[in-house]
Design an enzyme around this catalytic site. Structure first.
Site, PDB file in Angstrom:
ATOM      1  N   ASP A   1      24.232  28.105  57.607  1.00 53.43           N
ATOM      2  CA  ASP A   1      25.436  28.924  57.730  1.00 53.43           C
ATOM      3  C   ASP A   1      25.572  29.871  56.542  1.00 53.43           C
ATOM      4  OD1 ASP A   1      28.073  29.307  59.150  1.00 53.43           O
ATOM      5  OD2 ASP A   1      28.846  28.650  57.207  1.00 53.43           O
TER       6      ASP A   1
ATOM      7  N   GLU B   1      21.440  32.056  59.338  1.00 53.86           N
ATOM      8  CA  GLU B   1      22.543  32.881  59.812  1.00 53.86           C
ATOM      9  C   GLU B   1      22.827  33.873  58.692  1.00 53.86           C
ATOM     10  OE1 GLU B   1      27.249  32.975  61.008  1.00 53.86           O
ATOM     11  OE2 GLU B   1      26.488  32.058  59.196  1.00 53.86           O
TER      12      GLU B   1
END
Length: 547
Positions: free
Chosen positions: A211, A273
C-alpha cells in the site's frame, strides 16, 4: 508496430501471466451473519474463483484495526481482526486456496500504522525527541508557541496532514488522523517490517501488495508544497516531485525486501501500489532487483478513446519492457469508481471521487457496454491483469448510497465535498432471492445494497449465454489457451476510432467510433463483448477473432 523488443531479459514466473482477483474482505462473503465479510466466508466461496479461471487472489487488509480507514490503519501486523476471524481461519483459507491452485497475496501497509498500534501509543506517552517518537514523523510547529503545523501539507483525505498532541508536538499523517506516518529513516522500522514479511511468508502467502508504495520516504526537509495534495505524483518525468511521494530512497527498501523474498522457495512476489506517472518513473519500481509488479494506474485513468488507449498501452509496454518486467492492467479496485459506472459518464470528464445523490449519474447501460468492451480489451493484453471483486458480474457503483451510510473518512474530512469510496465497496450479490443477496445468511450488510443488484447476482448469470460472468469465463479460458499474457502484441491499426492488434494468433478489435466496422470475410469470432450486427462490430464493442 512490434512492442516486444526489450532492453532487459524478460522476467519469467507465474506472476508474469497471472490474472489476480482482488478480494475486499468486508464485502466478499459473510459467514457468521454479522453483516461484515470474513475469512471463513472467503474460504466458502473459493470454488467461484476456481470456476471463473483466475490464478491468484489478493486480499485487502484483515489485520486487527480500529477501522478508521476500513483496515488500512493496522494495529497489529501479525494477527487477524476478530471481525474477520482468527489466524487459524487465515491458515485454512490459504491452504484451501492452494488446494484449488490459487496463490494468495496479502496487503501490507508500511507507510503508516494505526494510532492504536503499540508503537504509536508508546510515542504519545514518551517525550519529544525520544526513541519512541523517532519511529514516526514528529515535529515542532511553526509560529508563536509552535501553534501552526510544521508545513503546509494536506491529507489525501482532506484537511491538514498534521495533528498536534497536548505536549505541543505535531505528527504527520498523509491520510487519516488515525494513520500516523512511519519514519522509514529509522532502522528499527525497517527491521520490523522485514520480520512482518517473514511472518506471513512462513505462513505460506505468495506475495504482498504494498500500500502507498511510493510514499514511505519523505523529502528530508519536509518542504512546503504549493500544489494540490493528491496521491498521484505527477505526469511529467522532469517535473519536480512532491516532497511526500516517489522519493528515490524508497527503492533501497524494496531491494532489501526483494532479497528476502528471493530467499524463499516458490516465487513470492511484491506488487506496488504506486500512484506514479509517467510510465517511465513507474518502471523504476519493477527493475529486476526490486518489485515484481506495479499497478498501472495510468491505464486505469485513461479516457475511453482510441488515441488515449493506444497511447497508454504502447507507453506502458515500452516502459516495462525496458526493465524486463511484465506490464499490469487494471480497470477497477477498492479506491476508484467501478468502471461499469465510470465509463457511463462523459468521456474526458475527469476521475470522480465517488458518485452520490445529486451528482451527475452514469448511463448504466452505456457504462456496462463499455465496461465489457474495456474488460475484453484488457484481458487480451500481454502481461498480468487484476480484477476487482464483482466486476465479473458487471457490478456498477452504488451511486445512490445514502449520505448517512457513508463510512469512508474522505467523506467527513473533505467537509462532505468528496463522496469517497464507499460506493465501490458495497457487499456483492451472489443469490438474487437470498437475504443480503447471498452475501451472508441474514439481511445484515455493513453498507446497504441497492435493490437493482438482484439482476447482477451470480445465480442469475451462471450458465446464461451472453452474461457478463460467462463473458469473463470465456475470456479467461481463451487468454490461457492462446497464451495472450505472453504476447507479443502487434498493432494492425491505431486510428481515431478503431484499435486492432494481434496477439497469440488472435486478432483483437475495439470499435470506439460511432459507426459499425466490418470484420474480415470468413473471420471466426471467439469472443465478443456484445452481439455483432451482420458480421460488423458495433460501437463500444471488443471482439476476438481468427481471420
Amino acid at each position: 508496430m512490434n512492442t516486444d523488443a526489450t532492453q532487459e531479459t524478460p522476467a519469467t514466473g507465474w506472476w508474469t501471466e497471472a490474472v489476480i482477483y482482488q478480494i475486499y474482505p468486508r464485502s466478499f462473503a459473510d459467514a457468521n451473519g454479522d453483516g461484515i465479510g470474513d475469512l471463513p466466508g472467503i474460504t466458502a466461496r473459493l470454488d467461484h474463483l476456481s470456476e471463473l479461471g483466475v490464478d491468484a487472489i489478493w486480499l485487502s487488509p484483515f489485520y486487527p484495526s480500529p477501522q478508521a480507514d476500513a483496515g488500512y490503519d493496522v494495529a497489529d501486523y501479525r494477527d487477524v481482526d476478530p471481525l474477520f476471524g482468527t489466524l487459524g481461519d487465515a491458515d485454512k483459507m490459504i491452504a484451501e486456496a492452494k488446494a484449488r491452485g490459487l496463490r494468495v497475496i496479502v496487503d501490507l501497509v508500511p507507510n503508516h500504522t494505526s494510532s492504536e498500534h503499540r508503537w504509536f501509543r508508546a510515542a504519545v506517552a514518551a517525550a519529544p525527541g525520544s526513541p519512541e517518537r523517532d519511529r514516526y514523523i514528529f515535529r515542532d510547529g511553526r509560529g508563536p508557541q509552535g501553534a501552526e503545523p510544521p508545513n503546509d501539507w494536506e491529507s489525501v483525505f482532506g484537511g491538514p496532514a498534521w495533528t498536534r498532541l497536548p505536549d505541543g508536538q505535531w505528527y504527520l499523517h498523509l491520510f487519516d488522523t488515525g494513520q500516523p506516518d512511519l519514519n522509514w529513516g529509522n532502522p528499527e522500522v525497517r527491521a520490523e517490517f522485514l520480520d512482518v514479511l517473514r511472518f506471513w511468508l512462513n505462513r505460506g502467502v505468495d506475495g504482498f501488495r504494498v500500500d502507498v508504495a511510493h510514499g514511505l520516504i519523505k523529502q528530508a526537509d519536509l518542504a512546503d508544497w504549493q500544489e494540490p495534495q493528491e496521491i498521484l505524483s505527477g505526469a511529467d518525468v522532469d517535473k519536480p516531485r512532491p516532497p511526500m511521494w516517489d522519493q528515490d530512497g524508497v527503492h533501497e527498501i524494496y531491494r532489501e525486501w526483494r532479497r528476502l523474498l528471493d530467499s524463499y522457495d516458490g516465487e513470492r512476489i511484491l506488487v506496488a501500489e504506486a500512484w506514479v506517472e509517467p510510465a517511465e518513473r513507474l518502471a523504476r519500481y519493477v527493475r529486476p532487483d526490486e518489485m515484481h509488479q506495479a499497478f498501472n494506474f495510468e491505464y486505469l485513468l485513461a479516457a475511453w478513446t482510441a488515441p488515449a488507449q493506444y497511447a497508454v498501452i504502447t507507453r506502458s509496454l515500452e516502459a516495462t519492457d525496458s526493465v524486463g518486467a511484465p506490464t499490469t492492467w487494471v480497470l477497477s479496485n477498492h479506491d476508484v469508481v467501478r468502471h461499469a459506472s465510470r465509463l457511463g459518464l462523459a468521456v474526458g470528464g475527469g476521475r470522480p471521487n465517488g458518485i452520490g445523490i445529486g451528482d451527475p449519474q452514469p448511463d448504466a447501460a452505456l457504462g456496462l457496454r463499455r465496461a465489457r468492451a474495456a474488460s475484453l480489451l484488457m484481458l487480451a493484453l500481454p502481461g498480468s491483469a487484476y480484477l476487482y471483486q464483482g466486476e465479473e458480474l458487471g457490478l456498477p457503483e452504488h451511486t445512490t448510497l445514502p449520505d448517512e451510510a457513508r463510512q469512508d473518512p474522505t467523506w467527513e474530512r473533505s467537509g462532505h465535498t468528496q463522496r469517497g469510496r464507499d460506493g465501490c465497496r458495497v457487499p456483492i450479490p451472489w443469490e438474487a432471492d437470498a437475504p443480503s443477496y447471498g452475501f451472508g445468511p441474514t439481511d445484515a450488510s455493513w453498507l446497504p445494497q441497492p435493490a437493482s443488484w438482484a439482476e447482477y447476482a451470480l445465480d442469475r448469470q451462471r450458465g446464461v449465454d451472453g452474461s457478463t460472468y460467462e463473458l469473463y469465463r470465456t475470456a479467461l479460458r481463451l487468454r490461457h489457451e492462446h497464451g495472450l499474457a505472453r504476447g507479443p502484441l502487434r498493432w494492425l491499426s491505431s486510428g481515431d476510432e478503431v484499435l486492432t492488434f494481434t496477439n497469440g494468433g488472435l486478432t483483437v478489435l475495439t470499435n470506439f467510433g460511432a459507426e459499425s466496422v466490418p470484420l474480415p470475410a470468413g473471420a471466426e469470432v471467439l469472443a465478443s463483448s456484445a452481439p455483432l450486427a451482420d458480421e460488423t462490430v458495433p460501437t463500444d464493442v471488443t471482439v476476438w477473432y481468427r481471420a
